[in-house]
Design an enzyme around this catalytic site. Sequence first.
Site, PDB file in Angstrom:
ATOM      1  N   HIS A 186      -5.764   2.782   1.168  1.00  0.00           N
ATOM      2  CA  HIS A 186      -5.003   3.913   1.713  1.00  0.00           C
ATOM      3  C   HIS A 186      -5.719   4.625   2.866  1.00  0.00           C
ATOM      4  O   HIS A 186      -5.110   4.914   3.904  1.00  0.00           O
ATOM      5  CB  HIS A 186      -4.727   4.945   0.618  1.00  0.00           C
ATOM      6  N   ASP A 200       0.908  -1.150   0.000  1.00  0.00           N
ATOM      7  CA  ASP A 200       0.000   0.000   0.000  1.00  0.00           C
ATOM      8  C   ASP A 200       0.941   1.192   0.000  1.00  0.00           C
ATOM      9  O   ASP A 200       1.579   1.486   1.024  1.00  0.00           O
ATOM     10  CB  ASP A 200      -0.867  -0.001   1.260  1.00  0.00           C
ATOM     11  N   HIS A 201       1.063   1.873  -1.143  1.00  0.00           N
ATOM     12  CA  HIS A 201       2.159   2.850  -1.244  1.00  0.00           C
ATOM     13  C   HIS A 201       1.984   4.016  -0.266  1.00  0.00           C
ATOM     14  O   HIS A 201       2.945   4.685   0.066  1.00  0.00           O
ATOM     15  CB  HIS A 201       2.376   3.313  -2.691  1.00  0.00           C
TER      16      HIS A 201
HETATM   17  O1  LIG Z   1      -3.445   3.863  -5.466  1.00  0.00           O
HETATM   18  C1  LIG Z   1      -3.767   4.868  -6.059  1.00  0.00           C
HETATM   19  O2  LIG Z   1      -3.258   6.038  -5.647  1.00  0.00           O
HETATM   20  C2  LIG Z   1      -3.227   7.158  -6.511  1.00  0.00           C
HETATM   21  C3  LIG Z   1      -3.007   8.355  -5.612  1.00  0.00           C
HETATM   22  O3  LIG Z   1      -1.768   8.211  -5.008  1.00  0.00           O
HETATM   23  P1  LIG Z   1      -0.956   9.496  -4.566  1.00  0.00           P
HETATM   24  O4  LIG Z   1       0.267   8.949  -3.957  1.00  0.00           O
HETATM   25  O5  LIG Z   1      -0.739  10.292  -5.816  1.00  0.00           O
HETATM   26  O6  LIG Z   1      -1.844  10.223  -3.627  1.00  0.00           O
HETATM   27  C4  LIG Z   1      -4.502   7.300  -7.299  1.00  0.00           C
HETATM   28  O7  LIG Z   1      -4.340   8.319  -8.277  1.00  0.00           O
HETATM   29  C5  LIG Z   1      -4.788   6.019  -8.013  1.00  0.00           C
HETATM   30  O8  LIG Z   1      -6.032   6.121  -8.694  1.00  0.00           O
HETATM   31  C6  LIG Z   1      -4.840   4.870  -7.032  1.00  0.00           C
HETATM   32  O9  LIG Z   1      -4.921   3.644  -7.744  1.00  0.00           O
END
Ligand SMILES: O=C1O[C@H](COP(=O)(O)O)[C@@H](O)[C@H](O)[C@H]1O
Length: 491
Positions: free
Chosen positions: A243, A180-181
């Site tokens: 997230h 989960d980045h």
């Molecule tokens: O996992 C995802 O995250 C991005 C948003 O990530 P961020 O680090 O730019 O806040 C989201 O744009 C994408 O749709 C989703 O799959």
Amino acid sequence: MEQPLQPKAVIVIFGATGDLAKRKLFPSIYRLYQHGKISKNFAVIGLARREWTDEVLRENVVESIEEAVSPDENLDEFVSHFYYHPFDVTEDSSYQGLKHLIKNLEGEYDTDGNRIFYLAMAPNFFGTIANKLKAYELEKSDGWSRLVIEKPFGHNLESAKGLNNQIRSAFKEDQIYRIDHYLGKQMVQNIEVIRFANGIFEHLWNNRFISNIQITSSEVLGVEERARYYDHSGATRDMVQNHILQMVALLLMEPPIKLTTDEIRSEKIKVLRALRPLDKNEISKSFVRGQYDAGEINGEAVPSYREEDEELTESNTETFVAGKLLIDNYRWAGVPIYIRTGKRMTEKSTKIVIEFKDIPMNLYYKKDNDRNPNLLSINIQPNEGITLGLNARKSSEGSLAEPIQLAYNLNESSGINTPEAYERLLYDCMIGDATNFTHWDEVALSWKFVDTVLDAWSKEKADFPNYKSGSMGPKEADELLAKDGFHWWEV
Ligand SMILES: O=C1O[C@H](COP(=O)(O)O)[C@@H](O)[C@H](O)[C@H]1O
Ligand SMILES: NC(=O)C1=CN([C@@H]2O[C@H](COP(=O)(O)OP(=O)(O)OC[C@H]3O[C@@H](n4cnc5c(N)ncnc54)[C@H](OP(=O)(O)O)[C@@H]3O)[C@@H](O)[C@H]2O)C=CC1
């Protein structure tokens, strides 16, 4: 300066010709190399069906690094560690060849038999790959073997269970690293430090002193090139199930007795277990969905979601979601947690606002109903840091209080979905630290919660589009808070 651990491994990337590998994984591995976190003892094998060669892969790696980070003169040496193997994950013959290649590289780079299998591919392949890795004993080696899995982990609880069972029949839970980045972001990792290393917050971190918590993750971009994936997913699956609920768990968990993976995970799991189940017949009381209409962002006209791709013309998929969550435990009973996330909103920003209960009586304001509750804002991105909103007299004249802010800004902007997050997480995986990866129980509990919302929505056609691009979502998202006497803080 203390030398970082330099783990050794062969990293196998399934889907090496894809978008994620190019935009995130290659630059992240390079940054690990630049930062001395990996050195000589690593090799990367890129797999995909395309008939690329080692040279073509290396050219692509260089290109992706040049786009994302500033390379040093060591780039040539770095890319010489990359190898390409044309590979169809569904074909048995591919795995035998992969086994030979891994063995050769393990000898050449002296990697102690450590292996990472990174699945940067569509999730419908995850189970097949895990099973074939097992069938060809690729996960068996003299060192450790770890499986890194990208999102989405299933489409709902049922499919996530099926996927998990498939993966678990080949890998043990402690070998599985579900990415989960957001958990790799600097300020998300800081949530527990801000809470547990500061008496002034931790003593007040409960329902006696906090009136509500707000989490906003807004994006300016629309669906971009990912219409097929996104339309099947929507904002709730794409952002909330993973997230946002992860941030909720970190914000509300009890202090772990030790900073170990198991202790932290166990506290997060308790929060997710305490999420008050939603009544499927009354979802609209606590959840709002939206889909963007045409509008204007930064002076430029942008189309509606349904106009983005011909497959979307009748889409009922939500590109925005807001919700009110309640946690049924001693510490949090009665404190609403408001969440919202969406595409094509006013700004790109992820922020957590903790609103403290106000003073009992007005001594320093102009009007009786003037109030300025203290707000702690944890700024995840693009600016990273914390701000604390207080009241003070700004000049020596008069006796009124005015809002002021104490601010701490990290001098580093996380950018958007930065390689830094992937870099941290990849390194954690290499050193065997699964703290910032999601345990199956977290995944399952999160799905259980959002499934109720999604099931209810699937039964009714939404009145879309219902918010203008460039806005902060539909008005119902504001009403969600207004009926509790609150409003979103745009701090
Ligand atoms: O996992 C995802 O995250 C991005 C948003 O990530 P961020 O680090 O730019 O806040 C989201 O744009 C994408 O749709 C989703 O799959
Ligand atoms: N892109 C992003 O920003 C993010 C992606 N993710 C997740 O990461 C994963 C990958 O996404 P992304 O890189 O965008 O996807 P892409 O569609 O860009 O890449 C898919 C990759 O899979 C390969 N592939 C497809 N079929 C096969 C097959 N049968 N055998 C071998 N290789 C195959 C493709 O290469 P080829 O055609 O040459 O075989 C390609 O390398 C997904 O789970 C996604 O949800 C998660 C967060 C963000």
